[in-house]
Design an enzyme around this catalytic site. Structure first.
Site, PDB file in Angstrom:
ATOM      1  N   GLN A 103      48.829 124.063  90.289  1.00 51.47           N
ATOM      2  CA  GLN A 103      48.086 122.631  89.985  1.00 51.47           C
ATOM      3  C   GLN A 103      48.966 121.518  90.210  1.00 51.47           C
ATOM      4  OE1 GLN A 103      45.322 122.792  87.020  1.00 51.47           O
ATOM      5  NE2 GLN A 103      44.794 120.365  87.097  1.00 51.47           N
ATOM      6  N   CYS A 109      41.342 121.120  87.138  1.00 48.65           N
ATOM      7  CA  CYS A 109      41.694 122.427  86.755  1.00 48.65           C
ATOM      8  C   CYS A 109      40.103 123.221  87.226  1.00 48.65           C
ATOM      9  CB  CYS A 109      41.779 122.762  85.364  1.00 48.65           C
ATOM     10  SG  CYS A 109      41.236 121.928  84.296  1.00 48.65           S
ATOM     11  N   HIS A 184      40.155 122.740  79.678  1.00 48.59           N
ATOM     12  CA  HIS A 184      40.918 123.629  80.744  1.00 48.59           C
ATOM     13  C   HIS A 184      40.262 124.994  81.364  1.00 48.59           C
ATOM     14  CE1 HIS A 184      44.638 124.037  83.117  1.00 48.59           C
ATOM     15  NE2 HIS A 184      44.664 125.557  82.570  1.00 48.59           N
ATOM     16  N   ASP A 201      45.890 130.582  86.642  1.00 51.15           N
ATOM     17  CA  ASP A 201      45.999 129.160  86.004  1.00 51.15           C
ATOM     18  C   ASP A 201      46.912 128.380  86.634  1.00 51.15           C
ATOM     19  OD1 ASP A 201      46.246 127.007  84.556  1.00 51.15           O
ATOM     20  OD2 ASP A 201      46.360 128.006  82.544  1.00 51.15           O
TER      21      ASP A 201
END
Length: 250
Positions: A103, A109, A184, A201
């Site tokens: 990211q 996100c 998130h 993630d």
């Protein structure tokens, strides 16, 4: 491309900022279709981790799970301890167990959760040819994480589709995309190579192998649900979580 760090802090300085995507199956579904996922797939809320009747409302199999949760101090501390013990991920191309995007876009996100869900496992076969998503993968899969992140960050078609959908939600969005949000998104997928379940993630150093579970062809199997339960348990009573599954559109 690694976000620059603010002087004297570990907080990244992002070069690009998106307004947050509402944690709702409708905009998530609209965005994957805009990016090139066939109408056969959609996102749906998972209303319980334990009630068989509520779980029965979710079409099976579930191809991926996207967990939305508050970024509390407890989570940030736990994450920092875990990441300190891990090496940076440098996977690319055919050698990858899963497709992972680092990211580098602030407040995006939700987008990274969506990309991780649709680019892995059986869901990947639902990507339309010559679509925004298929071209993104064609260009980025052979690249290592920093270069792949730059390809996504510079993709105007992805940015345009995201902006259109993000502004259509029912929730109030920040006027300034640089304003921080307190939630998130983490995605759980099954590797089509090994069958292992991965936690994806973009804010981590890379994919996290969570092991192989019986029945994990369906991401709502007991082993996969236990991963979500563990996330919630670590928050010690904070129930401000939600979960969506990527499923066949009935």
């Amino acid at each position: 491309m690694e976000p620059e760090s603010a002087l004297g802090t570990n907080k990244p300085i992002y070069r690009k900022h998106f307004i947050p995507l509402e944690s709702n199956p409708e905009p998530f579904t609209e965005l994957i279709h805009e990016l090139g996922i066939l109408p056969s797939l959609c996102f749906q809320d998972v209303l319980s981790l334990d009630d068989p009747e509520l779980l029965a409302f979710v079409p099976r199999p579930a191809f991926a799970l996207v967990l939305i949760f508050p970024t509390s101090d407890a989570y940030q501390n736990q994450k920092a301890m875990e990441e300190a013990m891990r090496n940076e991920y440098h996977g690319s191309g055919d050698g990858e167990e899963v497709v992972w995007f680092k990211q580098t876009i602030n407040n995006a996100c939700g987008l990274y959760g969506i990309l991780h869900a649709v680019c892995n496992g059986a869901a990947r076969s639902y990507i339309a040819s010559d679509s925004t998503l298929s071209k993104l993968l064609e260009e980025g899969l052979s690249l290592q994480p920093d270069e792949r992140a730059k390809i996504l960050e510079d993709n105007e078609e992805v940015e345009s589709a995201y902006a259109t959908v993000a502004r259509q939600g029912d929730s109030e969005v920040p006027e300034n995309p640089e304003d921080e949000v307190d939630f998130h998104y983490v995605c759980f997928v099954r590797s089509s190579k090994s069958g292992h379940i991965y936690e994806l993630d973009g804010d981590r150093k890379g994919p996290i192998d969570r092991g192989k579970f019986e029945g994990a062809e369906d991401m709502l199997s007991e082993g996969c649900l236990n991963l979500v339960r563990d996330f919630i348990t670590k928050e010690k009573g904070n129930l401000n979580f939600s979960l969506m599954a990527l499923v066949l559109n009935e």
